[in-house]
Design an enzyme around this catalytic site. Structure first.
Site, PDB file in Angstrom:
ATOM      1  N   PHE A 184      64.310 -29.986  75.816  1.00 50.74           N
ATOM      2  CA  PHE A 184      63.723 -28.773  76.374  1.00 50.74           C
ATOM      3  C   PHE A 184      62.215 -28.889  76.227  1.00 50.74           C
ATOM      4  CE2 PHE A 184      61.884 -24.592  76.458  1.00 50.74           C
ATOM      5  CZ  PHE A 184      62.512 -24.026  77.556  1.00 50.74           C
ATOM      6  N   ASP A 213      56.556 -33.896  71.567  1.00 53.22           N
ATOM      7  CA  ASP A 213      56.473 -32.473  71.863  1.00 53.22           C
ATOM      8  C   ASP A 213      56.703 -31.722  70.552  1.00 53.22           C
ATOM      9  OD1 ASP A 213      56.851 -29.828  72.542  1.00 53.22           O
ATOM     10  OD2 ASP A 213      58.041 -30.250  74.332  1.00 53.22           O
ATOM     11  N   LYS A 269      52.454 -22.489  70.829  1.00 51.39           N
ATOM     12  CA  LYS A 269      53.116 -21.411  70.097  1.00 51.39           C
ATOM     13  C   LYS A 269      52.303 -20.956  68.888  1.00 51.39           C
ATOM     14  CE  LYS A 269      57.808 -22.493  71.697  1.00 51.39           C
ATOM     15  NZ  LYS A 269      57.929 -21.353  72.609  1.00 51.39           N
TER      16      LYS A 269
END
Length: 405
Positions: A148, A233, A262
């Site tokens: 993802f 990532d 984030k």
């Protein structure tokens, strides 16, 4: 109408408005939040909950951290946006502090995590053509199954989740999928036109899937051997979530491109960044890539404060210590419905057996007990509270899970 009925009608009215006017692309728990502080949030009825999702790790520093808030409000009163047509006095210090903290050479700031991923894909392809000598239009990027990395067309095009990519094609070419955690499959997939391998150190959305020990080390070796860029990532795993500043540190490696986002803003503002060595980032020249908001002074001021409190308040070390305690407590729960408890730091998952009735009902039962968690892939509950969690709070979380399971 009594006060309780009035409060419940308020919750129902918000949910009804959302259902009437909003797109149906989310299925949240039926709680309407209005305030947050530290590890806790409150709903519109005044009920307090311990947040075990942290906005998918965007609120590692806790809700509304006062020092980040102060930096944001101070900067908002001075200068918020200049675009990159002009320089601002927050960007260069942000670069310097972030590079020093992460041992990086260069930084390219963006806004969302998906933008950081797209940036890395573009940089890797351009590097492949200009440095590695791959024929124009033939660059290949290897990704892992069950990945993802975001929601853009290019990213969902190489997703293996039918919910993410079903009905959105056609997709850009140039991606090859290999099983996650399988170094032999990665080696077999590398060819002369391979420019990069994009992978999560721990797969978050897939259910906190941790690869076999040594996998990232082997991936690093293979990428070096075959002149391939290793892209990690770390948008969810980075900035303390796993008990290290970056999850790559667990195996003692360094990526060529590292993606963070984030928690880079502590939940106050969308900020992401691509961290790079000088060689790879040097392929970008003025006009070839950019963002109006990327690197704006407000974002940089917020990110600088978010990084500072993360380090100065010992949140990374706390995640390692309290995460180990919480995992041990969850492992001790004697519940036949539990298939596995796994995690690293405060990135934890409880996976249920397929016949246990699904994770959604467990999350709803936890909500009733004052704990907010969210299911993923039907049978798994993710646990990712803010990194300021105390030992007593960790024990309380385990008690709620024990009671419900």
């Amino acid at each position: 109408m009594n006060d309780i009925a009035l409060e419940r009608s308020l919750t129902a009215s918000y949910i009804a408005l959302e259902a009437e006017y909003g797109a149906k692309n989310y299925k949240p728990l039926d709680v309407v939040l209005t305030r947050g502080e530290g590890v806790h949030v409150w709903d519109v009825e005044g009920r307090r909950y311990l947040d075990c999702l942290s906005a998918y790790s965007a609120v590692n520093q806790g809700h509304c951290h006062p020092k980040i808030l102060a930096a944001m409000t101070q900067q908002a009163q001075r200068l918020t946006l200049t675009s990159r047509a002009f320089r601002n006095d927050q960007l260069a210090p942000f670069y310097e502090e972030l590079c020093a903290l992460t041992n990086s050479h260069k930084v390219l700031p963006m806004n969302s995590g998906a933008e950081a991923v797209e940036t890395a894909l573009k940089v890797a392809r351009k590097w492949g053509y200009e440095v590695k000598g791959v024929p124009d239009g033939q660059a290949e990027i290897i990704v892992a199954a069950d990945n993802f990395h975001g929601r853009t067309i290019a990213i969902v095009g190489f997703s293996t989740d039918p919910t993410s990519n079903g009905g959105f094609g056609p997709y850009p070419a140039g991606f090859k999928v290999v099983p996650y955690g399988d170094a032999a499959a990665l080696e077999a997939a590398i060819g002369p036109n391979t420019v990069a391998f994009l992978v999560e150190p721990i797969q978050g959305e897939a259910g906190v899937i941790i690869p076999p020990a040594g996998y990232l080390q082997r991936a690093r070796e293979l990428c070096t051997k075959h002149d391939v860029i290793l892209i990690l990532d770390e948008i969810q795993t980075g900035l303390g979530r796993t008990g290290k500043l970056l999850a790559e540190e667990h195996e003692g490696i360094e990526a060529d491109l590292t993606l963070i986002g984030k928690a880079l803003s502590g939940g106050f503002y969308p900020v992401s960044a691509v961290l790079s060595n000088s060689e790879v980032m040097s392929v970008l020249h003025p006009g070839e890539h950019g963002s109006t908001f990327g690197g704006n002074p407000l974002a940089c001021a917020v990110a600088r404060a978010a990084l500072k409190v993360l380090v100065e308040e010992g949140m990374v070390e706390n995640a390692a210590r309290i995460g180990a305690r919480l995992q041990a407590s969850l492992h001790a729960i004697a519940a036949p419905s539990v298939k596995e408890v796994r995690g690293r730091g405060l990135m934890i998952a409880v996976e249920l057996h397929a016949d246990a009735g699904g994770a959604r009902r467990v999350c709803e039962a936890l909500q009733a007990r004052g704990l907010l968690a969210k299911e993923t892939h039907e049978h798994t509950i993710r646990i990712a509270p803010p990194l300021i969690l105390t030992a007593d709070q960790a024990d309380w979380i385990a008690e709620q899970f024990a009671a419900v399971l």
